[in-house]
Design a protein around this motif. Sequence first.
Motif, PDB file in Angstrom:
ATOM      1  N   ALA A 118      59.313  24.639  26.374  1.00 33.88           N
ATOM      2  CA  ALA A 118      60.390  24.230  25.465  1.00 33.88           C
ATOM      3  C   ALA A 118      59.792  23.874  24.104  1.00 33.88           C
ATOM      4  N   ASP A 119      60.644  23.682  23.091  1.00 37.35           N
ATOM      5  CA  ASP A 119      60.182  23.203  21.794  1.00 37.35           C
ATOM      6  C   ASP A 119      59.459  21.865  22.009  1.00 37.35           C
ATOM      7  N   PRO A 120      58.239  21.700  21.464  1.00 40.22           N
ATOM      8  CA  PRO A 120      57.457  20.486  21.762  1.00 40.22           C
ATOM      9  C   PRO A 120      58.196  19.183  21.469  1.00 40.22           C
ATOM     10  N   ASP A 121      58.816  19.094  20.287  1.00 39.15           N
ATOM     11  CA  ASP A 121      59.493  17.845  19.919  1.00 39.15           C
ATOM     12  C   ASP A 121      60.745  17.618  20.757  1.00 39.15           C
ATOM     13  N   PHE A 122      61.548  18.671  20.888  1.00 40.28           N
ATOM     14  CA  PHE A 122      62.797  18.538  21.651  1.00 40.28           C
ATOM     15  C   PHE A 122      62.490  18.304  23.128  1.00 40.28           C
ATOM     16  N   GLY A 123      61.508  19.044  23.671  1.00 42.79           N
ATOM     17  CA  GLY A 123      61.126  18.877  25.074  1.00 42.79           C
ATOM     18  C   GLY A 123      60.654  17.470  25.367  1.00 42.79           C
ATOM     19  N   SER A 124      59.825  16.929  24.449  1.00 44.33           N
ATOM     20  CA  SER A 124      59.310  15.571  24.615  1.00 44.33           C
ATOM     21  C   SER A 124      60.445  14.547  24.535  1.00 44.33           C
ATOM     22  N   CYS A 125      61.362  14.773  23.597  1.00 41.87           N
ATOM     23  CA  CYS A 125      62.508  13.870  23.433  1.00 41.87           C
ATOM     24  C   CYS A 125      63.395  13.893  24.681  1.00 41.87           C
ATOM     25  N   GLN A 126      63.646  15.099  25.206  1.00 42.71           N
ATOM     26  CA  GLN A 126      64.472  15.248  26.404  1.00 42.71           C
ATOM     27  C   GLN A 126      63.792  14.638  27.634  1.00 42.71           C
ATOM     28  N   ALA A 127      62.460  14.770  27.691  1.00 38.75           N
ATOM     29  CA  ALA A 127      61.709  14.195  28.813  1.00 38.75           C
ATOM     30  C   ALA A 127      61.845  12.675  28.830  1.00 38.75           C
ATOM     31  N   LYS A 128      61.801  12.083  27.636  1.00 34.31           N
ATOM     32  CA  LYS A 128      61.953  10.626  27.539  1.00 34.31           C
ATOM     33  C   LYS A 128      63.354  10.202  27.979  1.00 34.31           C
ATOM     34  N   GLU A 129      64.350  10.962  27.522  1.00 33.40           N
ATOM     35  CA  GLU A 129      65.736  10.671  27.905  1.00 33.40           C
ATOM     36  C   GLU A 129      65.925  10.823  29.412  1.00 33.40           C
ATOM     37  N   LEU A 130      65.362  11.913  29.964  1.00 35.36           N
ATOM     38  CA  LEU A 130      65.482  12.174  31.404  1.00 35.36           C
ATOM     39  C   LEU A 130      64.827  11.053  32.211  1.00 35.36           C
ATOM     40  N   LEU A 131      63.663  10.605  31.738  1.00 33.20           N
ATOM     41  CA  LEU A 131      62.950   9.507  32.400  1.00 33.20           C
ATOM     42  C   LEU A 131      63.842   8.264  32.480  1.00 33.20           C
ATOM     43  N   ASP A 132      64.456   7.897  31.335  1.00 33.67           N
ATOM     44  CA  ASP A 132      65.338   6.723  31.299  1.00 33.67           C
ATOM     45  C   ASP A 132      66.552   6.926  32.203  1.00 33.67           C
ATOM     46  N   HIS A 133      67.127   8.119  32.128  1.00 35.11           N
ATOM     47  CA  HIS A 133      68.315   8.443  32.924  1.00 35.11           C
ATOM     48  C   HIS A 133      68.024   8.311  34.422  1.00 35.11           C
ATOM     49  N   LEU A 134      66.901   8.919  34.847  1.00 33.39           N
ATOM     50  CA  LEU A 134      66.556   8.903  36.275  1.00 33.39           C
ATOM     51  C   LEU A 134      66.176   7.496  36.750  1.00 33.39           C
ATOM     52  N   GLU A 135      65.494   6.738  35.913  1.00 33.27           N
ATOM     53  CA  GLU A 135      65.125   5.368  36.309  1.00 33.27           C
ATOM     54  C   GLU A 135      66.377   4.520  36.547  1.00 33.27           C
ATOM     55  N   ASN A 136      67.414   4.787  35.742  1.00 31.03           N
ATOM     56  CA  ASN A 136      68.674   4.052  35.917  1.00 31.03           C
ATOM     57  C   ASN A 136      69.387   4.435  37.207  1.00 31.03           C
ATOM     58  N   VAL A 137      69.502   5.744  37.462  1.00 35.58           N
ATOM     59  CA  VAL A 137      70.272   6.185  38.641  1.00 35.58           C
ATOM     60  C   VAL A 137      69.508   5.974  39.939  1.00 35.58           C
ATOM     61  N   LEU A 138      68.167   5.819  39.841  1.00 35.28           N
ATOM     62  CA  LEU A 138      67.357   5.648  41.061  1.00 35.28           C
ATOM     63  C   LEU A 138      66.895   4.198  41.244  1.00 35.28           C
ATOM     64  N   ALA A 139      67.542   3.282  40.538  1.00 36.93           N
ATOM     65  CA  ALA A 139      67.103   1.880  40.557  1.00 36.93           C
ATOM     66  C   ALA A 139      66.999   1.311  41.967  1.00 36.93           C
ATOM     67  N   ASN A 140      67.888   1.709  42.871  1.00 40.85           N
ATOM     68  CA  ASN A 140      67.881   1.151  44.227  1.00 40.85           C
ATOM     69  C   ASN A 140      67.452   2.167  45.282  1.00 40.85           C
ATOM     70  N   GLU A 141      66.777   3.230  44.839  1.00 40.70           N
ATOM     71  CA  GLU A 141      66.346   4.285  45.766  1.00 40.70           C
ATOM     72  C   GLU A 141      64.834   4.214  45.983  1.00 40.70           C
ATOM     73  N   PRO A 142      64.352   4.680  47.171  1.00 45.59           N
ATOM     74  CA  PRO A 142      62.905   4.637  47.462  1.00 45.59           C
ATOM     75  C   PRO A 142      62.148   5.777  46.789  1.00 45.59           C
ATOM     76  N   ALA A 143      62.262   5.886  45.454  1.00 44.86           N
ATOM     77  CA  ALA A 143      61.619   6.972  44.713  1.00 44.86           C
ATOM     78  C   ALA A 143      61.084   6.429  43.397  1.00 44.86           C
TER      79      ALA A 143
END
Length: 795
Positions: A649-674
């Motif tokens: 992916a585009d380096p800047d956009f890919g990195s930005c999306q990865a950060k967003e995805l990280l935050d998104h997944l940490e929120n939805v998996l807060a009570n999961e064993p992952a």
Amino acid sequence: MLPLHAKRDAETSKWLFSLDEDSLLLQIKDSFSPETEVIFVGSLKVDMDASEQEEVAQKLLEDFNCVPTFLPHDLQKKFYLGFCKQQLWPLFHYMLPVCPGHGDRFDRFLWQAYVSANKIFADKVMEVINPDDDYVWVHDYHLMVLPTFLRKHFHRIKLGFFLHSPFPSSEIYRTLPVRDEILRGLLNCDLIGFHTFDYARHFLSCCSRMLGLDYESKRGHIGLDYFGRTVFIKILPVGVHMGRLESVLNLPSTANKVKEIQKQFEGKKLILGIDDMDIFKGISLKLLAVEQLLHQHPGLLGKIVLVQIVNPARGSGKDVQEAKKETYLTAKRINEVYGSPNYQPVLLIDRPVPRYEKSAYYALAEYCIVNAVRDGMNLVPYKYIVCRQGTPCMDVALGIKSDSPRTSMLVVSEFIGCSPSLSGAIRVNPWDIDAVAEALNIAITMPESEKQLRHEKHYRYVSTHDVAYWAHSFAQDLNRSCQDHYSKRCWGIGLGLGFRVVSLSPSFRRLSIDHIVSAYKRTNRRALFLDYDGTVVPEASIIKIPSPEVVSILKTLCDDPKNTVFIVSGRGRTSLSDWLAPCETLGIAAEHGYFIRWSKDSEWETSRVGADLEWKKIVEPVMSLYTEATDGSSIEIKESALVWHHLDADPDFGSCQAKELLDHLENVLANEPAVVKRGQHIVEVKPQGVSKGQVAEKVLSRMLIGGKPPDFVMCVGDDKSDEDMFQSILTSVCNPALPVAPEIFACTVGRKPSKAKYYLDDTADVLKLLQGLANATISKPRCLPQIQVSFESTT
């Protein structure tokens, strides 16, 4: 250029030198303590015969602490007027040579002149520097590869650089054929300074896109890790020398000029512009805006005058001549249409204007406009604000009381470096002539009380952020950036302008094959842990199947009954077991240890810690959403994990999306064993409690319980997940149940900061190491010992 004026004495023909009080370099000196010796290295503004150079150099060093470089005339022309002014300067101001008549195309001979000139500067610095104690501060785009030459000779040199021009966006900068050499030149500094965050952001983006370097903020300071060295980024606009400006305001010549100008423009309001004659200062656009202002507001005729002072051009070429011609034609047209015998709305002053005359215009002008289409900093607004504040002497000349309120009104382009710091100015897009005309009208009609408030706000900033504050702040940060120079081991790598210094912990050293083979031979219970990608198979290789040589070496090591050998990888179990099938007694830990197999004949054990994989149903739709929104990204589905890749992916956009995805997944998996982890171009979700470190602990524990406490442990890996293994084996050896502490060889692939004590350069080195161990191995048919141990696992 050195901060000096030079001229020949008419009678004796000897050279006479004097300090250039307006030079920024000279003004910097005032910010340092009296005990600090400041030496200037640079060129003179005049050509000098070779026969005179030695005597002049001696005189300049003794009298002014200046070291002249004496560039040959032809080299100076190609370096300064050629590469700097015709290629770098337009590019850094967003002008590309898209056709022959629109700027000069890249010229390799001019580039060679640029490099040669930088080399001469480096040689002169090396003549006078004490590398252990002295600091070197390099200024501006003319000397961007100088740091490479200095770093090559003195690995621990304390080196700062400040860019006084804009730094263009990566889309513009990447068109430069020598882009990597210049970036690496700057990265050989300890501290790189920029006027604005925009310029710094563009530089960091170029480092990311072209060199694959990421940056992070460390306690408020932006830092780039460059081969173990941290290169810090400084963002602070330069200021003006308050004392110098005020001293000029107090000159009798300034007071006389003020009275003269007052008389000349009696009953009229002055709008002031002071610019160099070049295509980026927007002089003609400013004139068109004044023309539009007079057209829309005829009531202003006879009441306002634009005084445009034109400084001599610093470069030469067709573009400068065209800009000059357009300026004169536009001014002539405005005066013909809107002027009268007793009134000219535009006054062009195109001659060398002394400091006192400029100061007089600054002090009298009610409005100042800086309309550049692109400019690194531009100190005209700062000087205007200081002169409008005035001094007691200037108050007398102006005929005003010392306690009378001060006002100033600025219209500034949003494309100049000082714009962000002037929050009370009216900011404009210089290309929008109607908007600039309207901004001038707003300035003219603004109530005096508001002008006063805006002036006070600006003066407070300019007076506290002067050139001394800027220089002191930079020097302080440079000192902090160099603090760990002597706490690390340094060595140079790379040829020519690709040279850089690797800087690592003193305890971190290259793994000697002879040393490890010696330890290997004298031990009998060995544990060997090897990563797969980037360790036994090159990371960049498209073919991920191990070579016959790798398989043969692994088989030899596995067949030694004294060895317990494990491949520990993030890859899936199917591919690993197929590729490594000939190695019957090889242990495999797949998917970071979620699946473990002790030999080809044994069953796969599944970690019970992360047996619940229901969270995958939550993660996959979220990753799919980001994959659809991010061109070039993809999802890798493993049995125990899900990985989102954004390498393509585009380096800047890919990195930005990865950060967003990280935050998104940490929120939805807060009570999961992952757990969600971000790696090199990936975001991975895997079961909690599963790591390569757990694999190492399990294997070493099994050896201990089975009566074979390890006396030799080797672990080789190349990425962040392997750091868990290094940490684990270092912790495990402290186990009091071990009769004797084993010999530990934790080794990372590539010279980079690591928990490992040793490093090897690449997979070729790893292969040599394994071959050395295989040669020392006594191959015997082996039977796996029957060790009955209870684990929390399911098969």
